[in-house]
Scaffold this active site. Sequence first.
Site, short mmCIF file in Angstrom:
data_model
loop_
_atom_site.label_atom_id
_atom_site.label_comp_id
_atom_site.label_asym_id
_atom_site.label_seq_id
_atom_site.Cartn_x
_atom_site.Cartn_y
_atom_site.Cartn_z
N SER A 206 0.72 -1.12 -0.05
CA SER A 206 -0.08 -0.02 0.03
C SER A 206 1.12 1.20 -0.03
O SER A 206 1.63 1.27 1.03
CB SER A 206 -0.69 0.20 1.41
OG SER A 206 -1.47 1.29 1.41
N ARG A 207 0.90 2.00 -1.14
CA ARG A 207 1.82 3.20 -1.22
C ARG A 207 1.51 4.34 -0.15
O ARG A 207 2.08 5.17 0.18
CB ARG A 207 1.83 3.58 -2.47
CG ARG A 207 2.65 2.69 -3.29
CD ARG A 207 2.66 3.22 -4.89
NE ARG A 207 2.86 1.85 -5.75
CZ ARG A 207 2.30 1.66 -6.96
NH1 ARG A 207 1.50 2.74 -7.31
NH2 ARG A 207 2.48 0.64 -7.35
N VAL A 208 0.29 4.17 0.28
CA VAL A 208 -0.20 5.16 1.27
C VAL A 208 0.48 4.92 2.59
O VAL A 208 0.79 5.75 3.49
CB VAL A 208 -1.58 5.29 1.37
CG1 VAL A 208 -2.18 6.10 2.54
CG2 VAL A 208 -2.28 5.87 0.28
#
Lengths: 508, 131
Positions: free
Chosen positions: A370-372
């Site tokens: 998850s790049r967040v």
Amino acid sequence: MSTVLEQIEQQIAKLSTKAVKKNTGNIRTIADGVAKIDGLSDVMYNEMVAFPGGAIGIALNLEESEVGCVILGDVSQLKEGDEVQTTGKLLSVPVGKALLGRVVDALGNPADGKGPIDSKETYPVERIAPGIMARKSVNQPLFTGIMAIDSMIPIGRGQRELIIGDRGTGKTTIAIDTIINQAKINKVGLASGDAKFRPVYSIYVAIGQKSSNVVRTVAALEAAGALEFTVIVAATAADNPANQYIAPYSGAAIGEWFMENGMDALIVYDDLSKHAVAYRQISLILKRPSGREAYPGDVFYLHSRLLERAARLDGKGSLTALPIIETLAGDVSAYIPTNVISITDGQIFLETDLFNQGIRPAVSVGLSVSRVGSSAQIKATKQVGGKLKGELAQFRELAAFAQFGSDLDAKTKAQLDRGARIVELFKQPAFSPSPIELQVSVLFAMQKGFFDPIDAKKVVVAAANMKNFFTTRKDALLTEIRTKAALDKDLEAKLQAACDDWKSGYTA
Amino acid sequence: MAAAAKQIQLLARQLFKLSVVDGVVSPDRVAGVLQYIEKSAPAHSVLALKAYRRLIATELAKSEALVEHAGAVTAPALGAIATSMTQKYGRPITTATRANPKLLAGLRVRVGDDVYESSVSSQLATLSVSV
């Protein structure tokens, strides 16, 4: 009396003799839901075109001598030479809370036999995604209720997280679990009377799915009490490719209404592989030049413009997107999967091998991201699950080496034992999402070694027992974790005491 | 096949351009084009002629107001339509008439792709949609 007369006069006014101008054309050829039309010299790109019998078309190809239209609806009555006319409008769908609990087709017409939808607003199906300045960074969590995801691959409100995997690996189940979890959270939040609580409404878009699958999904949502917070947009395999092509955009328009009106929404596109196939079919019939795997050149834009519409807006709401992509033999490097991976803010990769080993959800921790990141996690989850991904990665590496030798040092053995327990702990049955406070409690127990004395094969049963114990006997503690969203020393002590309490009463 | 279709369209468009003088289809030029086709007999001449015919028909339709009527239409009314359309489109437009009892009452004027309708049948159709 006067009202009746006014009505009649209004009707007479409508029947006035003023001439109406229409721009018309004639069908030259028609095949597979796509018509080539002579005329329509004033038609605009993406404009709605009216066909005889009430069918609607969209002008997609404006050429020198003809117009290519995709037709939404029944094409069986249309024939060569039929007159069509422009409408001057872009395709729009009804939006609003009236759609909640309903199943609609790609044009927003009811498909569930529950009567007409009392919607007062419509939104255009194709819209430009929100700009840079209108957006806000993603930092509010959207809980899926799946422990492996919420603790290691967190999703935030406004994020685009791809769910990718082979057929039958549980992609739709993860999406449905997430929708069910939103409904559960909504019910608790709305019942609490908290003025700051923001419910999440869900939109499930079925593209090219079997009708029986859609029925099963509706039934699962209904059984879980989640349908009242959900809109289902169905363009099944029986619908023509034009409907399948337009359905995700219709769903996005429905979701945008919630976002624009200060609410949060979640949209699931199930699945974009079939969407790309439907678009390829339309493009080939329209004789657009084809490229790799016969997809047209704008297949990237097809999905990027759709997924860019998911956002968290400053001062308004958010739209979180969970697109689904089906891979063939685990090949994530195929054309459409790589396109969508590059557009989204992370992916949850589901592995067939894990699924067959009984690890469900079959989330591949190494390939999922998850790049967040942790900005979409509450502090309590970070505290108890911050190191989980690393521990699991170490476990996988060590487990691969351990297959070749039997003499292991104590430290390696401990790491393997811990890893095997984490894997077991993350096993979760379908359609039973766990609240975040319960996830925190179980992960806390795992970190503190409460599952260490239990045989790895019995961890699933022990975790279920612990969840039951907390839900039935430690409700106040769970509420405190939920409201505080962080573990202070006092809360940690209470959790420790509760775990001790559980341990004393539990026999494996 | 695709290349051949492109060539046919290209030839038809070239022939069409030769047939238009000052924005109006010239009968003399059309006759000349037909003579050329007959003499030179290019590849796929039938298909090229069909495409050429379509382009000419589309262009001719832009210069003619086809007036469909249910009742009688007077000569002054037709003259008024011709004047009004000529002014609107900025090119000379002639009128042609065709009886169409399906309109019930009123007129339907077609110039190229544009249709101007003021008939009872269209009003009834609008009414049926709105009810």
